[in-house]
Write an enzyme that holds these catalytic residues in place. Sequence first.
Site: not given
Ligand code: OAD
Length: 231
Positions: A108, A139, A220
């Site tokens: 991303h 530019c 994590a």
């Molecule tokens: P999310 O915010 O959707 O999910 C975060 C995940 O991390 C959840 O499943 C939580 O349960 C988990 N979590 C929370 N605390 C944690 C910890 N201490 N250890 C391990 N896991 C933990 O984030 P992403 O899956 O990264 O995109 O979301 C993907 C994309 O959605 C992002 O890159 C962003 C967002 O919209 C864009 O902005 C294009």
Amino acid sequence: MRSSRFLTVLTGAGISAESGVPTFRGKDGLWRKFNPQELATMDAFMRNPRLVWEWYEYRRKLIQDVQPNPAHYAIKDLEDGFEEFLLVTQNIDGLHQRAGSRKIAELHGNIWRNRCLRCGRISDHKEVYLREIPPKCACGGTLRPDVVWFGEALPQEILSQALQAAQSCNLLLSVGASALVQPAASLPLLALRNGAFVVEINPEPTPISERVNESIRGKAGDVLPRLVKRQ
Ligand code: OAD
């Protein structure tokens, strides 16, 4: 882990949660408070570049003030222990790099870079605050953050690198990813289909929890350092 030649690690916002970077969909998630359609789309940027840029200044400030946590360092430690390795991240915060990881595919983009809407040039942007909004390229074109917004394609080369790693690895660790955002969500399933052992590390269940080989419910920062120590 000991018998794997090729390790792929996929990380999402959850890995930076213990550093103090809010996730998107959790209890205090950013998308609970803010509307992505007003902040993270090209339409939003064209409509109100100042608002979008201020949102990125806010997030840069937040990220600058935190440190990588034990989970980032554990992944860095894994990098040299395998014949082949790739860290695929959905995060734009650069905390993996600050922990020392080198083999990274950023799906991303990165919040510490800008891209010119006119000439496409990508430039580093290390300061939190901007001197002018919207900032301009040499530019004369308008600069935007070099991140992927909703409705946009992922950088092609980086995506193919990630797909290739998911297809070829023996072991995939999916850490702190909600498995709701494509195409990252399909990488663990692709690895499974190609015979890899897939482990999810997340305190909450996700749509892939039932399908992976092991779903470790934990933070994590607790789980990864222990795995690395026992490797
Ligand atoms: P999310 O915010 O959707 O999910 C975060 C995940 O991390 C959840 O499943 C939580 O349960 C988990 N979590 C929370 N605390 C944690 C910890 N201490 N250890 C391990 N896991 C933990 O984030 P992403 O899956 O990264 O995109 O979301 C993907 C994309 O959605 C992002 O890159 C962003 C967002 O919209 C864009 O902005 C294009």
